[in-house]
Design a protein around this motif. Sequence first.
Motif, PDB file in Angstrom:
ATOM      1  N   SER A 140      44.037  48.013  19.000  1.00 46.33           N
ATOM      2  CA  SER A 140      43.745  47.877  20.433  1.00 46.33           C
ATOM      3  C   SER A 140      44.654  48.764  21.294  1.00 46.33           C
ATOM      4  O   SER A 140      44.155  49.523  22.137  1.00 46.33           O
ATOM      5  CB  SER A 140      43.865  46.408  20.852  1.00 46.33           C
ATOM      6  OG  SER A 140      42.893  45.628  20.201  1.00 46.33           O
ATOM      7  N   VAL A 166      40.716  34.256  27.459  1.00 43.42           N
ATOM      8  CA  VAL A 166      41.225  35.101  28.535  1.00 43.42           C
ATOM      9  C   VAL A 166      40.550  34.748  29.863  1.00 43.42           C
ATOM     10  O   VAL A 166      41.218  34.579  30.901  1.00 43.42           O
ATOM     11  CB  VAL A 166      41.025  36.584  28.185  1.00 43.42           C
ATOM     12  CG1 VAL A 166      41.467  37.466  29.354  1.00 43.42           C
ATOM     13  CG2 VAL A 166      41.826  36.949  26.936  1.00 43.42           C
ATOM     14  N   ASP A 192      46.255  38.664  35.153  1.00 43.24           N
ATOM     15  CA  ASP A 192      45.514  39.349  34.094  1.00 43.24           C
ATOM     16  C   ASP A 192      46.405  39.740  32.920  1.00 43.24           C
ATOM     17  O   ASP A 192      46.020  39.578  31.756  1.00 43.24           O
ATOM     18  CB  ASP A 192      44.832  40.598  34.668  1.00 43.24           C
ATOM     19  CG  ASP A 192      43.734  40.238  35.662  1.00 43.24           C
ATOM     20  OD1 ASP A 192      43.399  39.044  35.755  1.00 43.24           O
ATOM     21  OD2 ASP A 192      43.228  41.158  36.343  1.00 43.24           O
ATOM     22  N   THR A 193      47.576  40.290  33.192  1.00 47.10           N
ATOM     23  CA  THR A 193      48.451  40.730  32.102  1.00 47.10           C
ATOM     24  C   THR A 193      48.931  39.556  31.247  1.00 47.10           C
ATOM     25  O   THR A 193      48.966  39.650  30.009  1.00 47.10           O
ATOM     26  CB  THR A 193      49.668  41.468  32.675  1.00 47.10           C
ATOM     27  OG1 THR A 193      50.330  40.619  33.644  1.00 47.10           O
ATOM     28  CG2 THR A 193      49.232  42.761  33.361  1.00 47.10           C
ATOM     29  N   ALA A 242      46.005  38.285  29.079  1.00 50.64           N
ATOM     30  CA  ALA A 242      45.761  39.120  27.898  1.00 50.64           C
ATOM     31  C   ALA A 242      46.838  38.910  26.837  1.00 50.64           C
ATOM     32  O   ALA A 242      46.582  39.075  25.632  1.00 50.64           O
ATOM     33  CB  ALA A 242      45.713  40.591  28.311  1.00 50.64           C
TER      34      ALA A 242
END
Length: 542
Positions: free
Chosen positions: A166, A288, A298-299, A302
């Motif tokens: 990823s 998520v 968001d960070t 994740a």
Amino acid sequence: MGRPDPEEGQLPAPVKPPDGGWGWIVLLGCFVITGFSYAFPKAVSVYFKELMKDFHVGYSDTAWISSIMLAMLYGTGPVCSIMVNQFGCRPVMLIGGLLASAGMILASFTTNIIELYLTAGVLTGLGMALNFQPSLIMLGTYFDKRRPLANGLAAAGSPVFLSSLSPLGQVLLEKFGWRGGFLIMGGLLLNCCTCGAVMRPLDMGMKRKMGKAQDKYEAKEMLPIGGKSEEGISTTDGTKKGKKAKKKTKKGKKLLDFSIFSNRGFIIYTISKFILVLGLFVPPILLVNYAKDTGVPDTEAAFLLSIIGFIDIFARPACGMVAGLKWVRPHVAYLFSFSMLFNGLTDICSARASNYTGLVIFCVFFGISYGMVGALQFEVLMAIVGSQKFSSAIGLVLLIEAFAVLIGPPSAGRLVDALKNYEVIFYLAGSEVVLSALFLGVASYCCLNRGKKEPPPENNPSAGGGSDTEEAESDVQEAEEHSSDNHQLAHSTDNAVVVANEEANHVAEEQRGEGGGCPTGDGEVLARDGCNTDQMVERDSF
């Protein structure tokens, strides 16, 4: 086109697994293949935003790329089994590596989303399927006593590659764009061919040793024995080759062994695995978005998947070591049932988590339970059907799982869209996993008690199961029977020669009797031709 013995998918004469040696190289190859097979469909998702911009499609359209890859990985199981049984593991894996690489390379030149489905989805998915299943078969061939540990180490390839592919995909996307990233990822998939090349058939070295020993034995026996006995030995060798040819013909007819459905343990495993897959992959897929809806940045949202992957890396080998213990391995099915129960209860208990700390705790326990399930799923199947029927069993199991993969996550997504509530989805997914655990544990216990009450069945190689050691012992007995048959045939050849000589003497005496006795001539010649001394004296008196 004939197939050589060492490349057969189901070995006609199984060799005892070495539990080491070249098996560690095979394990490394299986580690890489497992990592690509499970992590690659998820790692491709980093390119979805760019694909949506270039092709003017939605997220659901690009998500079909990963779905098609997984569907090909699971749904082509019987096709992989047939190819392995027909051509062997190594050629199938080499072809699979080329197909997987070609799919991603061709995908870099596509102009619409349909072409991406056919190249990156179908072609690459098929190539990874042709690598994944044979690698597990070879792993079960090389390991017996250490097989739980080997399965755990190989399964660790999935989280390791997921945590590396990823970020690598993101770097490639920023520097080369999605087309350049697809091209480089296609080159990386050529490593599957390298992994396929190291999958050396286990019986190749053994057959070479047996061939040399047989040549020495024949050379030693041919020196002191006359021509008649040599003909007997050649007849014996011809008989052995004829029996082997018949065995090969019978083996080649079974491209997919459906007799495993007569194994109650296999039926129980298949049903429980179908129920398990319905809910197993739902929480990590929705995690998520669930965290984002609860107000997590968001960070940090994740990062939750990274926690699961990090815990998973250590959970799989550790669980493999525990499953290999002497007092645990006979009950590995119950350990697998416990791991599923652990996973399901984790989903249910975390359904009401409303802050980041609660989600982190969920990820830790989910990573442990998910790693346990991943490490034990194929070990249990090998223990149920045995290594000789594992190629057919895993193909049929993966095909059944493909339907569950196509039903579970999409249905969960639709329920989220309809209910706008993640809590119900976690309860539902956890309940499905708990149900599969209870079914496997209770059904296995009932069948085990029933098996103890019944008289032990006769040894039947077609009934499945059985350890590799028992199969090797049966081959030793068969070899002893062949050697005894050869000895009897050589003995009967010598007897035939003696009988033939006696019959020839008897016919000669009858001919001399019909001709009026021995012919005239010198006495020594008469004696050498078969007349006795009494006949010679009688002729002199006349």
